[in-house]
Design an enzyme around this catalytic site. Structure first.
Site, PDB file in Angstrom:
ATOM      1  N   SER A 700       0.768  -1.189  -0.027  1.00  0.00           N
ATOM      2  CA  SER A 700      -0.452  -0.256   0.319  1.00  0.00           C
ATOM      3  C   SER A 700       0.543   1.260  -0.039  1.00  0.00           C
ATOM      4  O   SER A 700       0.283   2.394   0.321  1.00  0.00           O
ATOM      5  CB  SER A 700      -1.035   0.035   1.495  1.00  0.00           C
ATOM      6  OG  SER A 700       0.438   0.185   2.369  1.00  0.00           O
ATOM      7  N   LYS A 743      -6.473   3.318   9.112  1.00  0.00           N
ATOM      8  CA  LYS A 743      -5.589   4.204   7.853  1.00  0.00           C
ATOM      9  C   LYS A 743      -5.822   5.817   7.957  1.00  0.00           C
ATOM     10  O   LYS A 743      -5.386   6.855   8.183  1.00  0.00           O
ATOM     11  CB  LYS A 743      -5.096   4.039   6.312  1.00  0.00           C
ATOM     12  CG  LYS A 743      -4.427   2.976   6.547  1.00  0.00           C
ATOM     13  CD  LYS A 743      -4.348   2.334   4.475  1.00  0.00           C
ATOM     14  CE  LYS A 743      -3.667   1.584   4.641  1.00  0.00           C
ATOM     15  NZ  LYS A 743      -3.615   0.702   3.338  1.00  0.00           N
TER      16      LYS A 743
END
Length: 818
Positions: A700, A743
């Protein structure tokens, strides 16, 4: 040459004296012996199997029947030479020879005299040697001492014979009839079957008569000590066994007498009491039969037997288990919702799933529901949520910590053959709960270990399977126990370490981290009140303002849960408690200034991001960790070199591949960004992710790495108020990633309100983020690397802003979702 003793050696002559002088020829056939020493004056049976030895015996029997026998130093050798034989042996006369069907021979031989091996003359067809008579040395000065040794040796040998079961009593009279000291020593040495061959050979080689007698005397004394000690041990064992048998017989007689008199001893009363408890324990029929069988065994044991305690402990466990005891369950969904709301703020989806589960149990109590697994970062309330479920249902609550457990027996128990054996944690937990339907939480299931003692995770497969756990069999009990009524709930921080087969048996309910507003609500409604009470204070002594709590959340904690927040609140309460103890009674209102005064300077500053992104080549990425989301700084630097890429920061293989992909993509599209296509030949690119001691991996960070690279190579700074996450491909596409809520919360904790995410994660944002968080955070969705760079990079100094690249809408606006 194989040899063996068939009977003790016998002296020559009835009176033990020599029958006449012995003449030793200069040359004799040589017969090696294994693990056997033949003494002069003794008879011995021998077995002969080697072909060369058979030829030797045949020749000797056909001649004068004299053979020289010498003991081998190494009994394993099949073809010994002169160096492999002891130098002193015995000249032997063959009295009888028998041939057996297998070709081997049996001999009866008599030792005649000691001979010294001078030289081996030949080996074919059998060994022959030059020998000489080994004369015995007897000095007149030693005569008196030798006479004394003869008496002591005879006395000691008679005691040895009386104590040893291997020696015949006839040897005592035979020894008494031998008067010549040398012959006496040889006969006794050959008769002692327990002394080593090396010791016998040493007696044979000692030609000095006094030294030979002295050495034999020492051997007899040692042998006598060993036999006396063995006899003492045997007597003790027999005495103990006799004592136990006597006690057993007396107890049996006592029982019979008490029975006739209508009395009962303590053990009988104990057995009757156990029988009554077994009858009232509510055991299933098969279990009751096993318990009664064990009780019957117990009744036949003496109370002093070691097995008695083991059997009694086993019955105590069987009786103490809740075979038919259960807590009356009250499924009141309204009350359950009130308890969950009172104990936990937010967690709307989690509470809805729990209420749905309980609704099914209310409509169908016999339904085999799923095993719930609460997964989420530390401090988000997984364990306390399970406690609230138990409280709302009115059930008992049992918790077993699985962290660090490595032994399968911790789950299934130890077999009773082991000393100190106990049931496993499942059965022990049910005994503590005193109910067969408690809420049973298996905490930290992802921390299970595995080693040579077994795999606890495999043992849990049966426990957590509703189709199998109705006949769970603990190794210690060895009877089935029904676990189908137990409400099992497991907790985990991360599911990756949990085996797939075990994960398949559980329904996972994710508990994400809390937003700042949720933390403030939890602190106001739960944490402050609890910490104030725990520190002996009242609401009049200390109060917290919303601004003060917000200052603690932002400046002193960065976590998904609220544990550190509670610790900091506790630290403030401790300082106020100290003031109270020092008679400072003024109430304290916790404001941001008071927080800084008491806790010191904030650990986390909002200015940190702007400071670190002031230069080119620094981008902010978003990462998921088992303890919640994190913001990562990715730094890129270019220096003179030879076209290499250096990656540092404890990166995993997947993250390294993302960095190489980012560089390859930029080299393929370098012309678009007005950079010399040959930049890579004379430059070294260094990518670093700080906090190098912490391992990092995953795809990611791809968009963050390519943004940092392009920033460094084009001289355009990255916006300090934007963070991003997404996987990139070599063709420039941005792929979806996981952990979206964690996140976004991590970005929010650091004061970042603009986030770049893959277009395919839009559904996750709408499902996982609350309405308040979506209004607060601006999310830009992208499909290509070009769109990421257009949003993240600032124009180069002196350049005009470039037009927006097709995201399908105008540039993101703060406080909206793109």
């Amino acid at each position: 040459m194989d040899d063996e003793h068939e009977r003790p050696a016998q002296p020559v002559g009835a009176d033990g004296e020599d029958e006449g002088p012995v003449t030793v020829p200069p040359r004799l056939p040589l017969l090696p012996l294994r693990d056997t020493v033949l003494f002069p004056g003794s008879f011995m049976p021998l077995a002969v199997a080697r072909q060369s030895s058979i030829r030797l015996i045949d020749a000797a029997v056909a001649g004068d029947k004299l053979v020289g026998v010498f003991t081998q130093r190494d009994p394993t050798l099949d073809a010994p030479d002169q160096e492999d034989l002891f130098p002193i042996g015995t000249m032997t006369h063959i009295h009888k020879m028998f041939k057996l069907a297998d070709g081997s021979q049996r001999l009866i031989v008599q030792g005649l005299a000691r001979v010294r091996l001078e030289e081996v003359l030949g080996a074919e067809p059998f060994m022959t040697a030059a020998v000489a008579h080994a004369d015995e040395v007897a000095r007149d000065d030693d005569r008196l001492e030798i006479d004394a040794l003869v008496r002591n040796i005879k006395n000691s040998f008679q005691q040895v014979v009386s104590l040893s079961p291997l020696l015949s009593d006839d040897l005592q009279s035979l020894v008494a009839s031998i008067g010549e000291p040398g012959r006496l020593a040889d006969f006794i040495a050959s008769s002692l079957t327990t002394i080593p061959t090396a010791t016998k050979q040493q007696v044979l080689e000692t030609l000095d008569l006094r030294s030979r007698m002295d050495g034999l005397h020492r051997v007899l004394i040692k042998e006598l000590e060993v036999l006396e000690l063995g006899s003492k041990i045997q007597s003790q064992v027999q005495s103990e066994v006799g004592k136990n048998q006597r006690e057993y017989l007396l107890r049996e007689q006592l029982k019979a007498i008490q029975k006739e008199l209508g009395e009962a001893d303590d053990q009988t009363k104990e057995i009757e009491e156990l029988g009554a408890r077994i009858a009232s324990a509510g055991m299933p029929e098969a279990v009751r039969k096993e318990a009664l069988r064990e009780l019957d065994r117990l009744s036949k044991m003496p109370a002093a037997a070691a097995e008695y305690t083991v059997s009694r402990t086993y019955l105590d466990w069987m009786i103490a288990l809740p075979w038919d005891k259960r807590t009356e369950e009250t499924v009141d969904l309204r009350r359950t919702k009130q308890v969950l709301d009172a104990d936990h703020s937010d967690l709307v989806k989690v509470k809805d799933r729990i209420l749905e589960y309980l609704a099914v149990r209310k409509l169908n109590p016999r339904a085999k529901g799923p095993i719930l697994c609460f997964a989420g970062p530390p401090g988000v309330g997984k364990t306390s949520l399970a406690k609230s479920i138990a409280a709302s249902l009115g059930r008992r609550f049992v918790r077993v910590a699985l962290g660090g457990m490595r032994d399968e027996a911790e789950i299934r128990g130890h077999r009773r053959t082991y000393i100190g054996a106990l049931p496993g944690q499942i059965i022990q937990g049910l005994r503590r709960a005193e109910s067969r339907n408690p809420v049973f939480i298996l905490d930290e299931i992802d921390k299970l270990g595995m080693d040579f003692r077994g795999d606890p995770a495999s043992a849990l497969l049966e426990v957590l399977d509703p189709e199998q756990n109705n006949t769970f069999r603990d190794h210690y009990l060895d009877v089935p126990f029904d676990l189908s009524e137990v409400l099992f709930i497991t907790t985990a921080n991360v599911l990756d370490p949990v085996p797939a087969a075990l994960r398949d048996r559980m329904e996972v309910i994710e508990l994400p981290g809390y937003t700042e507003e949720e933390k403030l609500t939890i602190a106001t409604e739960h944490l402050v009140e609890r910490q104030v009470a725990d520190h002996g204070l009242t609401a009049e002594d200390i109060s917290f303002t919303a601004a003060g709590l917000r200052a603690i959340v932002r400046g002193y904690t960065r976590e998904a849960g609220v544990r550190n927040l509670e610790r900091e609140i506790g630290a403030l309460c401790r300082k106020v408690a100290r003031r109270r103890a020092e008679d400072v009674t003024a109430p304290v209102e916790v404001t941001p200034d008071i927080v800084v005064e008491m806790l010191g300077a904030p650990r986390y500053l909002a200015e940190e991001i702007a400071e670190r992104t002031r230069n080119t080549g620094v981008a902010l990425g978003l990462a998921w960790t088992p303890v919640g989301g994190e913001v990562l700084f990715v730094e890129a630097s270019r220096m003179a070199g030879s076209g290499s890429l250096t990656l540092t920061g404890h990166l995993g293989e997947v993250m390294k591949e993302s960095a190489r992909t980012a560089l390859s993509w930029f080299r393929a599209h370098v012309a678009r960004y007005h950079v010399d296509p040959a930049f890579y030949k004379d430059a070294e690119i260094h990518l670093h992710v700080p906090s190098g001691a912490i391992p990092k991996d995953g795809p990611s960070a791809g968009v963050t790495m390519v943004t940092a690279l392009v920033s460094e190579l084009t001289g355009r700074r990255v916006r300090s108020d934007i963070a991003m996450s997404g996987e990139i491909t070599l063709s420039g596409h941005v792929l979806p990633v996981g952990g979206i809520k964690e996140k976004v919360l991590a970005a929010r904790r650091l004061g970042i309100f603009t986030v770049i995410l893959p277009k395919q994660n839009e559904k996750d944002v709408n499902e996982e983020l609350s309405d308040d968080l979506r209004r607060e955070i601006s999310v830009s969705y992208v499909s290509t690397v070009e769109e990421v760079l257009q949003l993240a990079l600032l124009p180069a100094p002196g350049a005009k802003p470039a037009p927006d690249v097709g995201v399908g809408s105008s540039p993101p606006v703060h406080g909206t979702v793109q």
